[in-house]
Design a protein around this motif. Structure first.
Motif, PDB file in Angstrom:
ATOM      1  N   GLU A 664       0.828  -1.197   0.000  1.00  8.05           N
ATOM      2  CA  GLU A 664       0.000   0.000   0.000  1.00  8.05           C
ATOM      3  C   GLU A 664       0.866   1.253   0.000  1.00  8.05           C
ATOM      4  OE1 GLU A 664      -3.573   0.259  -0.080  1.00  8.05           O
ATOM      5  OE2 GLU A 664      -3.097  -1.774  -0.787  1.00  8.05           O
ATOM      6  N   ASP A 665       1.995   1.174   0.686  1.00  9.73           N
ATOM      7  CA  ASP A 665       2.908   2.323   0.749  1.00  9.73           C
ATOM      8  C   ASP A 665       3.850   2.376  -0.455  1.00  9.73           C
ATOM      9  OD1 ASP A 665       1.808   3.070   3.166  1.00  9.73           O
ATOM     10  OD2 ASP A 665       3.290   1.947   4.351  1.00  9.73           O
ATOM     11  N   ASN A 666       3.954   1.252  -1.175  1.00  8.34           N
ATOM     12  CA  ASN A 666       4.884   1.180  -2.318  1.00  8.34           C
ATOM     13  C   ASN A 666       4.192   0.571  -3.532  1.00  8.34           C
ATOM     14  OD1 ASN A 666       7.724   1.805  -0.937  1.00  8.34           O
ATOM     15  ND2 ASN A 666       6.593   0.425   0.430  1.00  8.34           N
ATOM     16  N   PRO A 667       3.162   1.215  -4.048  1.00  9.83           N
ATOM     17  CA  PRO A 667       2.405   0.619  -5.153  1.00  9.83           C
ATOM     18  C   PRO A 667       3.229   0.480  -6.435  1.00  9.83           C
ATOM     19  CG  PRO A 667       1.691   2.881  -4.754  1.00  9.83           C
ATOM     20  CD  PRO A 667       2.591   2.514  -3.623  1.00  9.83           C
ATOM     21  N   CYS A 668       4.157   1.384  -6.673  1.00  6.57           N
ATOM     22  CA  CYS A 668       4.958   1.288  -7.892  1.00  6.57           C
ATOM     23  C   CYS A 668       5.844   0.043  -7.877  1.00  6.57           C
ATOM     24  CB  CYS A 668       5.813   2.543  -8.053  1.00  6.57           C
ATOM     25  SG  CYS A 668       4.826   4.043  -8.314  1.00  6.57           S
ATOM     26  N   GLU A 669       6.439  -0.244  -6.714  1.00  6.51           N
ATOM     27  CA  GLU A 669       7.263  -1.454  -6.585  1.00  6.51           C
ATOM     28  C   GLU A 669       6.405  -2.704  -6.730  1.00  6.51           C
ATOM     29  OE1 GLU A 669      10.292  -4.151  -6.113  1.00  6.51           O
ATOM     30  OE2 GLU A 669      10.353  -2.019  -6.638  1.00  6.51           O
ATOM     31  N   ALA A 670       5.170  -2.660  -6.209  1.00  4.30           N
ATOM     32  CA  ALA A 670       4.273  -3.802  -6.347  1.00  4.30           C
ATOM     33  C   ALA A 670       3.998  -4.090  -7.814  1.00  4.30           C
ATOM     34  CB  ALA A 670       2.969  -3.535  -5.602  1.00  4.30           C
ATOM     35  N   VAL A 671       3.791  -3.049  -8.607  1.00  3.78           N
ATOM     36  CA  VAL A 671       3.527  -3.237 -10.037  1.00  3.78           C
ATOM     37  C   VAL A 671       4.776  -3.756 -10.749  1.00  3.78           C
ATOM     38  CG1 VAL A 671       3.052  -2.007 -12.199  1.00  3.78           C
ATOM     39  CG2 VAL A 671       1.659  -1.558 -10.173  1.00  3.78           C
ATOM     40  N   LEU A 672       5.925  -3.179 -10.438  1.00  7.23           N
ATOM     41  CA  LEU A 672       7.152  -3.607 -11.106  1.00  7.23           C
ATOM     42  C   LEU A 672       7.462  -5.081 -10.836  1.00  7.23           C
ATOM     43  CD1 LEU A 672       9.426  -0.476 -10.537  1.00  7.23           C
ATOM     44  CD2 LEU A 672       8.387  -1.239 -12.686  1.00  7.23           C
TER      45      LEU A 672
END
Length: 906
Positions: A664-672
């Motif tokens: 939730e705090d790092n959505p960009c990393e989750a997508v990558l």
């Protein structure tokens, strides 16, 4: 002695016939018993009145017991003697009761000193000194001289008589901690002494004996198994003293021969003497608490308290009847017949024993078949001896009862000798460390207790059963009592205070186990269990299989076992690639795959520590087939090299970011990681023509409210749309929360418990599906065999588990009390969390698969492949530049069921 028996008794004119004596005796015994029983109960309920026997101190009791029964007996006896003296209207006359007053006063002194000893535990020498003094006073004051077989002992008569009286006193003292035994021996023995006394013209001795019988009978109500009150030294010491003194008075006055009281009290004398001698020879402290009497050995061997006591009572009555049968004397003609026929009897017995090989066999393993041979051999010999007496010698007058008595005694003696060796072996074991309460009085419980009994090296001592079957309550298995049902569990725990509770139900369901754990929540006692019968090869349960209860046992369903053979047929001889191999799921996948003999196992992970650990583990059995690669899935050049080098045929994709709050705090990393890594791996799999590709997904992808869940849903959609672009089959499998995995709440709870709490639960109604790691991996491998393309599989997981219940159970399984020793606090749901999870989304439909408990899920609305790939590339671009707002908007567009939550909406 014949002259003393021939004299006319007349009972000093008090009673006119024997019937009046019997009726008066019964009345006196009844009144005394009622008074003694009432006083015994009152004294036991009086705080701080007497000593208390604590569990483990002596006997076989498991709860604290007052030692005040002797006070009630002696008080009732002394009051009764006073009343009888007044009733008779005169003091005892020398010719009828010489010395009885001296004996009673000495007994009173012993009772007073023994009461002090119960409270303050004086030294052994002090006790023996007081007993020797009282015995000397009685012997001199009542002129009691032991004169065995008419021998003149001269100056040795006094010390030998005093020693014999002290010996009898201590035999009683040695046996007073055995439920119902000392009381029963007193009732039987003193009743016989009363009979001898009335018949021989000693009425006062007879009345004193009946008073002892009545006072002891009233106490026996509280001491007969299950015992609630003990004698204590205040009762056992003076009772033993009276038994010896009155026996010596009978011998002195010619009422019976010296062997009569020995036979009369023989069950007591033999048991106590042999146990005493054995302990002396082993150089043990004689008065140290123990459980070595033959009575106790029978109880521990499975007879149970009540059955053992009744058997001992039967032996006591037999001894008394035998002593009285010859009127205290054996006729001369019977002695002649006995001596002349004894050699013939011994010869016949010896011959009859040979065919049944009673001279062979190891006594330590004596059992039912040995007893059967003893009975048949004894019966054969008795019939042969009867024929010889009746038709060989023509002794028509030979007592036929002798044949029966001889046969019965022989069976008891031969069987008893063999069983005593076995019992000694069973009981001569080191003290057990753990007192265990067994839940389940069925086959498994019976086998467990039998195994504990047969093997001395186990640390467990069974103390009782609990069972849901009300009909079993009060029954015994191998001497261990069924103490109650589940509803009585709290009471039983409070009373018995076991060191552990063992759930001995091989087919116990999670609901049953949870109910037991809940009932035990208030008690700090470890809970142990047995493996399921399906885990046992031969169905035999042993103590070595006892294990600590785990949280897996508390799932709301029975763990599902899946067939491995179809998986073997697909995996064996193939090149397998596993991503995320260093994680909990990836590691277990590698373990199970290696066991199926693949041609090559390639393990990929970006974190070296976890990967190194699993690589070392699986390499022990297949070093030449295992390859560990440290690589990031999003590193295109490195992954291209992996594909060229190892050319995998089956891909199991378990790598992902799984922690909801972090994503939730790092959505960009989750997508990558979750989306871009999956896209690159899928495209490489299509390009290299893999046979099967399985994505490991999550139930959080269903109607997602978190970034982690929605990125996994995008990966699912990618897998669903890629089918048809090549020969391979692409599918996904959804997990619930995997118990004890690195991303599970269980390790967090355990760490909080270890640190002393509090345990943090987000919401009291938070619920989750849980599955075991082997279940999850089995589901992945089974899905590989079922996939046809575009499938999503899920396990049928029953009801969801409340996180609050999971926390309470983990605290309980850690041996602590929830809410008392370890507090539980609520912290509110975290961003992205639901109160409960789902298996099927709003745009999906579910259908059964060909394997029970596995569901096949199909989506009704999926983007066109080209549109999905375009959207995913846009997601990756937004993630690369860190545009979180646009990224979340695009995720909502790709997955319409995604509704972000920052408050944990259900």
């Amino acid at each position: 002695m014949a002259n003393s028996r021939d004299r006319s008794v007349g009972l000093a004119g008090v009673f006119s016939n024997a019937l009046e004596v019997i009726l008066a005796g019964l009345g006196l015994v009844s009144v005394t018993a009622v008074a003694s029983g009432w006083l015994t109960n009152r004294l036991a309920c009086t705080p701080n009145f007497g000593a208390v026997d604590h569990p483990g101190d002596r006997a076989l009791h498991t709860t604290p017991m007052p030692r005040t029964g002797g006070v009630a007996i002696m008080a009732t006896l002394m009051v009764g003697v006073t009343i009888v003296l007044v009733w008779l209207g005169r003091r005892p006359q020398p010719e009828s009761s010489d010395g009885i007053g001296v004996v009673l006063m000495a007994a009173a002194v012993l009772a007073a000193h023994s009461y002090w000893n119960d409270l303050h535990e004086t030294t052994v020498l002090t006790r023996l000194g007081v007993q020797a003094f009282a015995a000397t006073v009685a012997v001199l004051g009542a002129r009691l001289t032991l004169n065995p077989a008419g021998l003149s002992l001269g100056l040795l008569a006094l010390p030998i008589t005093v020693l014999a009286l002290v010996w009898m006193t201590n035999l009683y003292n040695f046996m007073d901690g055995i439920d119902g035994f000392a009381g029963g021996m007193t009732v039987v023995g003193f009743t016989a002494l009363a009979g001898f006394s009335f018949r021989g013209g000693q009425p006062m001795v007879g009345w004193v004996s009946l008073l002892v019988v009545g006072a002891t009978a009233g106490f026996l109500v509280h001491n007969f198994p299950p015992a609630r009150i003990f004698l204590g030294d205040v009762g056992s010491v003076p009772l033993g003293f009276l038994a010896g003194s009155l026996s010596l008075m009978g011998v002195r006055d010619g009422l019976f021969d010296p062997w009569v009281p020995v036979l009369l009290f023989s069950p007591f004398v033999v048991d106590a003497t042999l146990t005493l001698v054995r302990r002396i020879l082993r150089r043990e402290r004689v008065w140290r608490p123990h459980r070595e009497h033959y009575y106790q050995r029978l109880v521990l061997a499975g007879w149970g308290h009540r059955r053992t006591v009744l058997a001992e009572y039967a032996l006591m009555v037999t001894s008394a009847v035998t002593a009285a049968a010859f009127d205290g004397d054996i006729p001369r003609n019977q002695v002649v017949i006995f001596v002349s026929m004894l050699p013939w009897l011994l010869a016949i017995r010896g011959v009859s024993f040979i065919p049944f090989r009673l001279y062979e066999g190891l006594w330590r393993y004596a059992g039912f078949w040995d007893l059967r041979n003893i009975v048949i051999a004894t019966l054969t010999g008795s019939l042969a001896f009867y024929g010889l007496i009746r038709w060989g010698f023509g002794l028509v007058s030979y007592p036929r009862s002798v044949f029966l008595i001889d046969g019965v005694l022989l069976v008891f003696m031969l069987g008893g000798l063999r069983m005593s060796r076995r019992l000694y072996r069973k009981q001569s074991r080191a003290a057990r460390d753990k007192r265990v309460l067994i839940y389940g009085a069925g086959d498994s419980g019976e086998m467990i207790v039998r195994d504990m009994r047969n093997n001395s090296f186990y640390e467990y001592e069974p103390i009782g059963f609990v069972d849901d079957d009300v009909a079993k309550v009060g029954q015994r298995i191998h001497g261990i009592k069924v103490l109650g049902t589940r509803a009585d569990l709290s009471r039983v725990i409070a009373e018995q205070r076991p060191d552990a509770v063992l759930i001995a139900i091989s087919r116990a369901g999670p609901a049953t186990i949870r109910g037991i754990v809940q009932a035990l929540e208030a008690f700090k006692v470890p809970i142990q269990t047995l493996p399921s019968l399906r885990d046992l090869l031969d169905g035999r349960v042993t103590v070595s299989q006892i294990r600590t209860l785990s949280v897996e046992d508390l799932l709301h369903r029975v763990p599902i076992a899946l067939e491995s053979e179809p998986v073997r047929q697909i995996v064996e001889g193939k090149r397998i690639l596993v991503t995320g191999a260093g994680g909990s799921i990836g590691g277990e996948l590698c373990r199970q795959i290696v066991a199926l003999h693949p041609k090559r196992l390639v393990m990929v992970d970006r974190y070296e520590n976890g990967l190194y650990a699993i690589a070392c583990e699986v390499a022990r059995s297949a070093a030449d087939r295992v390859h560990a690669v440290v690589a990031d899935l999003t590193d295109e050049s490195l992954m291209r090299q992996v594909w060229r080098t190892h050319r995998p045929e089956i891909v199991l994709h378990a790598a992902a970011h799984k922690h909801v709050p972090l994503m939730e705090d790092n959505p960009c990393e989750a997508v990558l990681n979750n989306v871009r890594g999956s896209r690159m791996l899928v495209e490489a799999a299509v390009a290299h023509g893999v046979e099967r590709f399985m994505l490991v997904s999550t139930d959080k992808a269903v109607n997602p409210t978190s970034v982690m869940g929605v990125t996994k849903r995008v990966a699912e959609m990618l897998v669903q749309t890629v089918n048809g672009n090549g020969p391979g089959v692409f599918a996904a499998v959804r997990f619930g929360n995997v118990l004890a995995s690195s991303g599970s709440v269980v390790p967090q709870f355990l760490e909080e418990i270890k640190s002393g709490g509090p345990v943090k639960v987000t919401h009291p109604e938070m619920r989750r599906y849980f599955m075991l790691i082997p279940e999850a991996v089995g589901l992945v491998l089974q899905a590989v065999t079922l996939a046809k393309g575009s499938d999503i599989f899920a396990l049928e997981m029953g009801e969801q588990v409340k996180i609050l219940d999971l926390a309470r159970n983990l605290i309980r399984l850690s041996g602590l009390v929830p809410g008392d020793e370890i507090p539980i606090v609520f912290t509110a749901p975290r961003p992205g969390e639901k109160l409960s999870e789902e298996l099927v989304g709003k745009d999906e439909e579910v259908e059964p698969s060909s394997v029970a408990s596995i569901l096949r899920i199909r989506s009704r609305a999926v983007l066109e492949p080209a549109a999905l790939v375009t959207a995913i590339r846009q997601l990756e671009e937004l993630a690369a530049v860190g545009d979180t707002v646009a990224l979340l908007e695009l995720l909502r567009a790709i997955v319409p069921t995604y509704h972000p939550s920052s408050a944990g909406r259900g």
